[in-house]
Design a protein around this motif. Structure first.
Motif, PDB file in Angstrom:
ATOM      1  N   ARG A  41      85.636 137.089 -13.866  1.00  0.00           N
ATOM      2  CA  ARG A  41      85.865 137.132 -12.414  1.00  0.00           C
ATOM      3  C   ARG A  41      86.006 135.720 -11.847  1.00  0.00           C
ATOM      4  N   LEU A  42      85.129 134.815 -12.302  1.00  0.00           N
ATOM      5  CA  LEU A  42      85.158 133.451 -11.756  1.00  0.00           C
ATOM      6  C   LEU A  42      86.452 132.729 -12.164  1.00  0.00           C
ATOM      7  N   ALA A  43      86.812 132.855 -13.453  1.00  0.00           N
ATOM      8  CA  ALA A  43      88.059 132.214 -13.922  1.00  0.00           C
ATOM      9  C   ALA A  43      89.252 132.823 -13.179  1.00  0.00           C
ATOM     10  N   GLY A  44      89.237 134.157 -13.027  1.00  0.00           N
ATOM     11  CA  GLY A  44      90.355 134.839 -12.357  1.00  0.00           C
ATOM     12  C   GLY A  44      90.409 134.547 -10.868  1.00  0.00           C
ATOM     13  N   SER A  45      89.274 134.181 -10.274  1.00  0.00           N
ATOM     14  CA  SER A  45      89.240 133.951  -8.822  1.00  0.00           C
ATOM     15  C   SER A  45      90.083 132.734  -8.432  1.00  0.00           C
ATOM     16  N   SER A  46      90.375 131.865  -9.415  1.00  0.00           N
ATOM     17  CA  SER A  46      91.230 130.708  -9.115  1.00  0.00           C
ATOM     18  C   SER A  46      92.702 131.104  -9.217  1.00  0.00           C
ATOM     19  N   LEU A  47      92.960 132.401  -9.454  1.00  0.00           N
ATOM     20  CA  LEU A  47      94.300 132.966  -9.634  1.00  0.00           C
ATOM     21  C   LEU A  47      94.907 132.571 -10.983  1.00  0.00           C
ATOM     22  N   ALA A  48      94.050 132.204 -11.925  1.00  0.00           N
ATOM     23  CA  ALA A  48      94.516 131.980 -13.304  1.00  0.00           C
ATOM     24  C   ALA A  48      95.037 133.315 -13.833  1.00  0.00           C
TER      25      ALA A  48
ATOM     26  N   GLN B  75      89.879 138.124  -0.934  1.00  0.00           N
ATOM     27  CA  GLN B  75      89.575 137.515  -2.240  1.00  0.00           C
ATOM     28  C   GLN B  75      89.668 135.982  -2.128  1.00  0.00           C
ATOM     29  N   ALA B  76      88.657 135.303  -2.631  1.00  0.00           N
ATOM     30  CA  ALA B  76      88.651 133.836  -2.533  1.00  0.00           C
ATOM     31  C   ALA B  76      88.138 133.247  -3.839  1.00  0.00           C
ATOM     32  N   ILE B  77      88.445 132.011  -4.070  1.00  0.00           N
ATOM     33  CA  ILE B  77      87.962 131.345  -5.291  1.00  0.00           C
ATOM     34  C   ILE B  77      86.427 131.328  -5.296  1.00  0.00           C
ATOM     35  N   GLY B  78      85.827 131.602  -6.451  1.00  0.00           N
ATOM     36  CA  GLY B  78      84.369 131.546  -6.579  1.00  0.00           C
ATOM     37  C   GLY B  78      83.943 130.086  -6.626  1.00  0.00           C
ATOM     38  N   ARG B  79      83.037 129.705  -5.778  1.00  0.00           N
ATOM     39  CA  ARG B  79      82.645 128.288  -5.745  1.00  0.00           C
ATOM     40  C   ARG B  79      81.170 128.205  -5.394  1.00  0.00           C
ATOM     41  N   PRO B  80      80.269 128.348  -6.400  1.00  0.00           N
ATOM     42  CA  PRO B  80      78.839 128.268  -6.098  1.00  0.00           C
ATOM     43  C   PRO B  80      78.450 126.878  -5.604  1.00  0.00           C
ATOM     44  N   ARG B  81      77.391 126.750  -4.883  1.00  0.00           N
ATOM     45  CA  ARG B  81      76.856 125.455  -4.475  1.00  0.00           C
ATOM     46  C   ARG B  81      75.642 125.138  -5.340  1.00  0.00           C
ATOM     47  N   GLN B  82      74.887 124.108  -5.039  1.00  0.00           N
ATOM     48  CA  GLN B  82      73.815 123.663  -5.929  1.00  0.00           C
ATOM     49  C   GLN B  82      72.660 123.061  -5.138  1.00  0.00           C
ATOM     50  N   LEU B  83      71.539 122.947  -5.833  1.00  0.00           N
ATOM     51  CA  LEU B  83      70.413 122.182  -5.306  1.00  0.00           C
ATOM     52  C   LEU B  83      70.494 120.826  -5.997  1.00  0.00           C
ATOM     53  N   TYR B  84      70.937 119.808  -5.300  1.00  0.00           N
ATOM     54  CA  TYR B  84      71.160 118.502  -5.935  1.00  0.00           C
ATOM     55  C   TYR B  84      69.848 117.737  -6.034  1.00  0.00           C
ATOM     56  N   THR B  85      69.481 117.316  -7.253  1.00  0.00           N
ATOM     57  CA  THR B  85      68.239 116.564  -7.439  1.00  0.00           C
ATOM     58  C   THR B  85      68.508 115.209  -8.107  1.00  0.00           C
ATOM     59  N   GLY B  86      69.765 114.786  -8.060  1.00  0.00           N
ATOM     60  CA  GLY B  86      70.133 113.489  -8.646  1.00  0.00           C
ATOM     61  C   GLY B  86      69.838 112.347  -7.687  1.00  0.00           C
ATOM     62  N   THR B  87      70.321 111.172  -8.033  1.00  0.00           N
ATOM     63  CA  THR B  87      70.078 109.972  -7.218  1.00  0.00           C
ATOM     64  C   THR B  87      70.807 110.082  -5.874  1.00  0.00           C
ATOM     65  N   ALA B  88      70.152 109.650  -4.813  1.00  0.00           N
ATOM     66  CA  ALA B  88      70.797 109.647  -3.496  1.00  0.00           C
ATOM     67  C   ALA B  88      71.860 108.551  -3.461  1.00  0.00           C
ATOM     68  N   GLN B  89      72.651 108.511  -2.404  1.00  0.00           N
ATOM     69  CA  GLN B  89      73.759 107.543  -2.330  1.00  0.00           C
ATOM     70  C   GLN B  89      73.261 106.107  -2.528  1.00  0.00           C
ATOM     71  N   ARG B  90      74.002 105.318  -3.289  1.00  0.00           N
ATOM     72  CA  ARG B  90      73.664 103.896  -3.485  1.00  0.00           C
ATOM     73  C   ARG B  90      74.955 103.111  -3.701  1.00  0.00           C
ATOM     74  N   ASP B  91      74.869 101.762  -3.593  1.00  0.00           N
ATOM     75  CA  ASP B  91      76.078 100.948  -3.696  1.00  0.00           C
ATOM     76  C   ASP B  91      76.315 100.478  -5.117  1.00  0.00           C
ATOM     77  N   TYR B  92      77.570 100.361  -5.470  1.00  0.00           N
ATOM     78  CA  TYR B  92      77.993  99.904  -6.789  1.00  0.00           C
ATOM     79  C   TYR B  92      77.590  98.438  -6.998  1.00  0.00           C
ATOM     80  N   ILE B  93      77.024  98.123  -8.175  1.00  0.00           N
ATOM     81  CA  ILE B  93      76.671  96.736  -8.519  1.00  0.00           C
ATOM     82  C   ILE B  93      77.605  96.286  -9.643  1.00  0.00           C
ATOM     83  N   PRO B  94      78.304  95.162  -9.468  1.00  0.00           N
ATOM     84  CA  PRO B  94      79.212  94.700 -10.530  1.00  0.00           C
ATOM     85  C   PRO B  94      78.453  94.480 -11.844  1.00  0.00           C
TER      86      PRO B  94
END
Ligand code: ACO
Length: 432
Positions: free
Chosen positions: A242-249, A408-427
């Motif tokens: 169902r999920l693969a097909g929901s993208s109209l594949a 009918q719409a594409i299946g797109r679950p959301r998440q509980l994000y527990t990764g690092t919060a936004q930070r700046d790139y260091i060269p």
């Protein structure tokens, strides 16, 4: 909008949320949370979908506490006893049992599509000989979209139907060819004068040097196995389709994804594990020791073929298979098969044991299916393939239902994000 509602209170803000409750024909009511994020800025968290209805469906119903499985309202035991696999295919696909004319037309259409494009057989030859037949299944079913582009418009109901027929008709031919290739034997062409199950057995077991007569008892057992595995509501592989097909594949790509999901030992591969366990037990006298191990919280060993995520009662499919196992072993002259004896005694002991009774652990569909398939002469590597052949009708029916549903719409679950919060790139040269 439903009249029944559930009110929940957000203790952070004191805000009350009123959520509609929907009641299906059967089964527990569901809380409609489609507006939860839009109105209240909240997601829900349910990894493994233990309490989430991922879609609305009219195809299959399971009551795990009562041990009930219905296809379009018909109990599985009645279908297994009185129906045939192709009639069940019609039922799952169209919602009603066919009359004689409808059934004859359906059988004719499936039968006319059993052959593979000759170039697909060349495609097999690119695989290593020792490839697992499931690896070949995933590839060849996905590749069908390269051979049948005339029916890939998923918005066209006629195209959807043609693809469905092609899949139902060709999947036994693909499965049998995967087997033949893996054992180094020539491919066997389908015979359209045989029934669906007879033809499947013919393609699996015929060879150029030896006549193979399909036994009616074997064909009936194969038909029953396929009926019992034809659909099982929103399990992992069906949800994948169902999920693969929901993208109209296209449906060939979506079902190839489903075959991949089914391959896992936690899903389609458990009957292989049952057979290995019965071999490991080896003798009725050893059963006690294995049951003791299964009950030991410090031992990871579990009785394979026992317990189910949804069924907390006897799996209705296991009951049917218990009898089918007897019939097949009788047919091949192995009615006193030691593995069957071990299985029966193990089942009896477990069903009377407090540990299993308290936890509602009953035999599941895999407990007897491995014994039957092995008695038919199939190696364990083919067990999941047989499951995939049977489940194709469920996948395609669920895909057709999903794609034609309003909104009918594409299946797109959301998440509980527990990764690092936004930070700046260091060269690179500034990093420690
Ligand atoms: N043998 C021994 N104990 C078991 C078994 C088993 N087969 N199954 C579950 N238990 C015990 C667990 O240890 C747990 O005990 P505890 O409460 O003391 O910790 C309790 O029963 C509940 O187990 P869960 O794993 O939480 O049950 P769940 O419903 O999540 O798991 C599952 C279902 C995965 C099928 C499990 O019963 C199992 O591993 N069975 C064996 C494998 C098997 O046969 N799989 C085929 C499933 S059918 C199919 O997929 C087509």
């Amino acid at each position: 909008m439903s009249k029944e509602t559930l009110t929940i209170r957000d203790n952070r803000t004191g805000q009350e949320m009123v959520l509609p409750i929907q009641q299906g024909t059967s089964g527990p009511p569901v809380v409609d949370i489609t507006k939860l994020y839009k109105n209240f800025g909240l997601f829900t968290f349910d990894p493994g979908f233990r309490a989430t209805a991922s879609c609305e469906s009219k195809i299959t119903f399971i009551d795990g506490d009562q041990g009930i499985l219905l296809y379009r309202g018909y109990p599985i035991d009645q279908l297994a006893e009185k129906s045939t696999f192709l009639e069940v295919c019609y039922l799952l696909m169209h919602g009603e049992l066919p009359n004689q004319n409808q059934f004859d037309d359906y059988v004719k259409l499936v039968t006319e599509h059993t052959m593979l494009h000759e170039q697909i057989l060349n495609f097999y030859r690119g695989y290593r000989r020792d490839a697992h037949p499931m690896a070949i299944m995933v590839g060849v079913v996905g590749a069908l979209s390269a051979f049948y582009h005339d029916s890939l418009d998923v918005h066209d109901p006629r195209h959807r139907e043609i693809s469905a027929f092609r899949l139902i008709a060709k999947i036994p031919t693909i499965a049998a060819a995967s087997y033949k290739y893996s054992i180094g034997q020539p491919f066997v062409y389908p015979r359209n004068d045989l029934s669906y199950s007879e033809n499947f057995l013919h393609m699996l077991f015929s060879g150029p040097c030896q006549e193979y007569t399909v036994s009616p008892a074997m064909a009936r057992a194969m038909d029953i196995i396929m009926i019992l595995h034809a659909d099982h509501e929103q399990n992992a592989s069906t949800s994948t389709v169902r999920l693969a097909g929901s993208s109209l594949a296209n449906p060939f790509a979506a079902i190839s994804a489903g075959i991949g999901a089914l391959w896992g030992p936690a899903h389609g591969g458990a009957n292989e594990a049952v057979l290995n366990m019965l071999h490991q037990i080896g003798d009725e006298d050893n059963i006690g020791a294995f049951v003791k191990r299964a009950k030991d919280p410090n031992d990871p060993f579990r009785l394979m073929g026992f317990g189910h995520r949804v069924y907390k009662n006897y799996d209705p499919r296991a009951k049917v298979l218990q009898k089918a196992a007897y019939d097949v072993l009788e047919e091949v002259g192995r009615h006193d098969d030691p593995l069957l004896k071990i299985a029966q005694k193990l089942e009896k002991i477990a069903l009377e044991d407090d540990y299993f009774v308290k936890r509602k652990l009953y035999p599941n569909v895999d407990f007897y299916s491995g014994i039957i398939l092995s008695a038919m002469g199939l190696p364990t590597s083919m067990f999941t393939v047989i499951f995939a052949v049977s489940r194709t009708i469920g996948w395609i029916s669920q895909w057709m239902e999903m794609i034609s549903q309003e909104g009918q719409a594409i299946g797109r679950p959301r998440q509980l994000y527990t990764g690092t919060a936004q930070r700046d790139y260091i060269p690179l040269d500034k990093r420690a």
